[in-house]
Design a protein around this motif. Sequence first.
Motif, PDB file in Angstrom:
ATOM      1  N   SER A 117      -7.367  -8.892  -2.625  1.00 19.89           N
ATOM      2  CA  SER A 117      -6.638  -7.753  -2.040  1.00 19.89           C
ATOM      3  C   SER A 117      -6.818  -6.465  -2.839  1.00 19.89           C
ATOM      4  CB  SER A 117      -5.143  -8.093  -1.943  1.00 19.89           C
ATOM      5  OG  SER A 117      -4.581  -8.253  -3.225  1.00 19.89           O
ATOM      6  N   ILE A 118      -7.776  -6.465  -3.766  1.00 19.22           N
ATOM      7  CA  ILE A 118      -8.059  -5.252  -4.535  1.00 19.22           C
ATOM      8  C   ILE A 118      -8.673  -4.201  -3.615  1.00 19.22           C
ATOM      9  CG2 ILE A 118      -9.612  -4.293  -6.293  1.00 19.22           C
ATOM     10  CD1 ILE A 118      -9.092  -6.710  -7.979  1.00 19.22           C
ATOM     11  N   SER A 119      -8.138  -2.996  -3.683  1.00 17.33           N
ATOM     12  CA  SER A 119      -8.637  -1.897  -2.853  1.00 17.33           C
ATOM     13  C   SER A 119      -8.987  -0.703  -3.729  1.00 17.33           C
ATOM     14  CB  SER A 119      -7.567  -1.473  -1.838  1.00 17.33           C
ATOM     15  OG  SER A 119      -6.449  -0.905  -2.501  1.00 17.33           O
ATOM     16  N   PRO A 120      -9.862   0.165  -3.248  1.00 17.93           N
ATOM     17  CA  PRO A 120     -10.177   1.384  -4.010  1.00 17.93           C
ATOM     18  C   PRO A 120      -8.937   2.216  -4.307  1.00 17.93           C
ATOM     19  CG  PRO A 120     -11.797   1.054  -2.268  1.00 17.93           C
ATOM     20  CD  PRO A 120     -10.710   0.043  -2.045  1.00 17.93           C
ATOM     21  N   GLU A 121      -8.004   2.287  -3.341  1.00 17.85           N
ATOM     22  CA  GLU A 121      -6.795   3.090  -3.521  1.00 17.85           C
ATOM     23  C   GLU A 121      -5.943   2.551  -4.666  1.00 17.85           C
ATOM     24  OE1 GLU A 121      -8.527   3.557   0.358  1.00 17.85           O
ATOM     25  OE2 GLU A 121      -7.767   1.737  -0.611  1.00 17.85           O
ATOM     26  N   LEU A 122      -5.809   1.231  -4.733  1.00 22.26           N
ATOM     27  CA  LEU A 122      -5.019   0.627  -5.795  1.00 22.26           C
ATOM     28  C   LEU A 122      -5.645   0.899  -7.160  1.00 22.26           C
ATOM     29  CD1 LEU A 122      -2.901  -1.257  -7.032  1.00 22.26           C
ATOM     30  CD2 LEU A 122      -4.323  -3.197  -6.359  1.00 22.26           C
ATOM     31  N   LEU A 131     -16.931 -11.038  -6.457  1.00 25.77           N
ATOM     32  CA  LEU A 131     -17.906  -9.992  -6.781  1.00 25.77           C
ATOM     33  C   LEU A 131     -17.437  -8.637  -6.276  1.00 25.77           C
ATOM     34  CD1 LEU A 131     -21.206 -11.925  -5.982  1.00 25.77           C
ATOM     35  CD2 LEU A 131     -20.271 -11.408  -8.238  1.00 25.77           C
ATOM     36  N   ASN A 132     -16.835  -8.623  -5.093  1.00 22.46           N
ATOM     37  CA  ASN A 132     -16.355  -7.366  -4.515  1.00 22.46           C
ATOM     38  C   ASN A 132     -15.200  -6.792  -5.329  1.00 22.46           C
ATOM     39  OD1 ASN A 132     -16.481  -5.406  -2.354  1.00 22.46           O
ATOM     40  ND2 ASN A 132     -14.521  -6.227  -1.657  1.00 22.46           N
ATOM     41  N   ALA A 133     -14.334  -7.666  -5.851  1.00 17.25           N
ATOM     42  CA  ALA A 133     -13.212  -7.197  -6.674  1.00 17.25           C
ATOM     43  C   ALA A 133     -13.713  -6.515  -7.947  1.00 17.25           C
ATOM     44  CB  ALA A 133     -12.311  -8.377  -7.030  1.00 17.25           C
ATOM     45  N   VAL A 134     -14.721  -7.094  -8.571  1.00 20.83           N
ATOM     46  CA  VAL A 134     -15.288  -6.500  -9.778  1.00 20.83           C
ATOM     47  C   VAL A 134     -15.961  -5.169  -9.430  1.00 20.83           C
ATOM     48  CG1 VAL A 134     -16.883  -6.802 -11.695  1.00 20.83           C
ATOM     49  CG2 VAL A 134     -15.638  -8.774 -10.798  1.00 20.83           C
ATOM     50  N   LYS A 135     -16.688  -5.146  -8.343  1.00 24.77           N
ATOM     51  CA  LYS A 135     -17.384  -3.927  -7.919  1.00 24.77           C
ATOM     52  C   LYS A 135     -16.406  -2.788  -7.651  1.00 24.77           C
ATOM     53  CE  LYS A 135     -20.383  -2.106  -4.255  1.00 24.77           C
ATOM     54  NZ  LYS A 135     -21.029  -2.392  -2.954  1.00 24.77           N
ATOM     55  N   ASP A 174       0.835  -1.212   0.000  1.00 18.53           N
ATOM     56  CA  ASP A 174       0.000   0.000   0.000  1.00 18.53           C
ATOM     57  C   ASP A 174       0.864   1.255   0.000  1.00 18.53           C
ATOM     58  OD1 ASP A 174      -2.249  -1.571   0.007  1.00 18.53           O
ATOM     59  OD2 ASP A 174      -2.604  -1.408   2.157  1.00 18.53           O
ATOM     60  N   ASP A 175       1.998   1.207   0.700  1.00 22.42           N
ATOM     61  CA  ASP A 175       2.892   2.370   0.742  1.00 22.42           C
ATOM     62  C   ASP A 175       3.547   2.602  -0.619  1.00 22.42           C
ATOM     63  OD1 ASP A 175       2.352   2.734   3.457  1.00 22.42           O
ATOM     64  OD2 ASP A 175       3.989   1.419   4.072  1.00 22.42           O
ATOM     65  N   ILE A 176       3.877   1.507  -1.311  1.00 19.75           N
ATOM     66  CA  ILE A 176       4.466   1.636  -2.650  1.00 19.75           C
ATOM     67  C   ILE A 176       3.469   2.296  -3.597  1.00 19.75           C
ATOM     68  CG2 ILE A 176       5.354   0.352  -4.648  1.00 19.75           C
ATOM     69  CD1 ILE A 176       6.258  -1.823  -2.628  1.00 19.75           C
ATOM     70  N   ILE A 177       2.227   1.819  -3.553  1.00 21.06           N
ATOM     71  CA  ILE A 177       1.176   2.388  -4.406  1.00 21.06           C
ATOM     72  C   ILE A 177       0.930   3.849  -4.043  1.00 21.06           C
ATOM     73  CG2 ILE A 177      -1.271   2.247  -5.014  1.00 21.06           C
ATOM     74  CD1 ILE A 177       0.531   0.073  -6.240  1.00 21.06           C
ATOM     75  N   LYS A 178       0.916   4.161  -2.736  1.00 14.50           N
ATOM     76  CA  LYS A 178       0.689   5.549  -2.281  1.00 14.50           C
ATOM     77  C   LYS A 178       1.815   6.450  -2.770  1.00 14.50           C
ATOM     78  CE  LYS A 178      -1.530   8.617   0.320  1.00 14.50           C
ATOM     79  NZ  LYS A 178      -0.609   9.774   0.285  1.00 14.50           N
ATOM     80  N   ASN A 198     -14.297   2.454  -9.121  1.00 11.15           N
ATOM     81  CA  ASN A 198     -13.143   3.340  -8.983  1.00 11.15           C
ATOM     82  C   ASN A 198     -12.436   3.633 -10.300  1.00 11.15           C
ATOM     83  OD1 ASN A 198     -12.623   3.865  -5.891  1.00 11.15           O
ATOM     84  ND2 ASN A 198     -13.325   1.746  -6.082  1.00 11.15           N
ATOM     85  N   GLY A 199     -13.151   3.385 -11.411  1.00  7.70           N
ATOM     86  CA  GLY A 199     -12.705   3.950 -12.674  1.00  7.70           C
ATOM     87  C   GLY A 199     -12.175   3.027 -13.742  1.00  7.70           C
TER      88      GLY A 199
END
Length: 506
Positions: free
Chosen positions: A284-289, A326-330, A257-261, A335-336
Amino acid sequence: MDRLLYKPNNSIYGYNLLMAYPACESFALSSLGYLWLAKLAEELPWVNAEKIYTDSTKISINPQEADAIAFSISFDFDFMGVFSILDKYNIPFLSKERNNNFPLIFAGGPVISTNPEPYKNFYDFMIIGDGEEVFLNVLKILSKKMSKKETLLELSTLDGVYVPNLSGKVIKNTVIFGENIIYTPIISDKSYFKDTFIIEVSRGCMNRCAFCTASYLNLPFRANSFDKIIEVIELGLQYTNKIALLGAQISAHPQFDDIIKYIEDKIDDGNDIELSISSLRTDSISPELIRTLVKSGQKTSTIAIEAASERLRKFINKNLNEEQILNAVKISRENGLKGLKIYSMIGIPSETQEDIDEFIRLAKLIKEKNKGFGITFSFSTFVPKPQTPLQWAKREDTKSLEKKQKYLEKELAKIGLEVKFSSAKWDYWQTILSRGDDTLTDFLIEVYKQGGKIGAFKAASKTLQPDISKMVEGYVIDESLPWDFIQNYPTKQLLLNEYNRLSKYL
């Protein structure tokens, strides 16, 4: 234009080494492992190293006059490119037919490390496992320019070096620990990944999916330090704005997460950065990623679910439930991202029609919940691999697999989804190469002589009739396997224990 991030020694003296890649230049320039080892060789003051590809036209080292030719083998069908290069320069394929007037021919890479036996008669020696340190130790011995016999005897004393003619030795699969970050040493517009700077964030995978050599062959999981990764990212940005993060389990990095940030902050500060990640781990897909990927210009990405039914996912140790899929697709849609490729397999042992129908049900559900979002399903067929818990498994009949492919293609088209398939016929021959032994020697040469297309395999098989039954039908649990001489972790017994543990889901 090629931009080198290192300084070759530029010496025309010393040990003459050709670093060979068994495909065209654009593929070679996108192969991180190959380029890194070439860099190590070119930096040595006592080695005159040069890269060579199947489409090379001008090289300064005459291959017949080279001291050695090193091949990087990443894919099962790379033997065709190896033969192409040797044939082009009139070098015999078989090691026993090359006297002291020919260069030493050796190889390394994932295919060789997994099971070198189908190729043992073509190479004087092979490197098993992580190659960076072993390769340098090999070059030190080669540079002594001893006789072929003396050289091979000394090489056989190294961990991670397999000399086929000196049989009976257990070969240790070498694993490098500590800080070992590698990155693209040549930025090139000729690369398949044009002008892209690739960084290996981590090596290995803790998930241990039962079919996956990338997981089992590279244990334990090793992550490079955050500070070193940032330092290398900054180096790459001096040459290009295209950054790619590589690793079998990138998101397991303790500071992912720090690398992505860090990259997101640089983009927000006005830096034009195009970021790509080889594959996203579904759970492990997150909105931030996703937002960072979108900011960097990425429109689509890939997730792997391997199987649609909960039972099969448990059997292959894919610890992933439907809610996470399903959550990963959502998250990706919200988020774009414009779309996702969903990678899976058919032909996993014990697969039923009900398991296949689960793909249809899941696809409908994803489509209903994500209207207007691009979804592509991509299917390979299961290929049992050495050094995994499924190394003993049977390969499903090709006609049966093609029937499943046609069914999925028809049913997913009704839903309005794009679907892609690997060739079941090519995957069949990949199974044979993966689990083969040295009885395939003449067969591989015949395939090359017949032109190397899919029909060549069938024709060569008809002509020579190699015994491929076990390679297709699978091996008996308690019998010796061609690759048993490789000392690996997990051991064969641990792989068997894992297979027995997972078999409760059959």
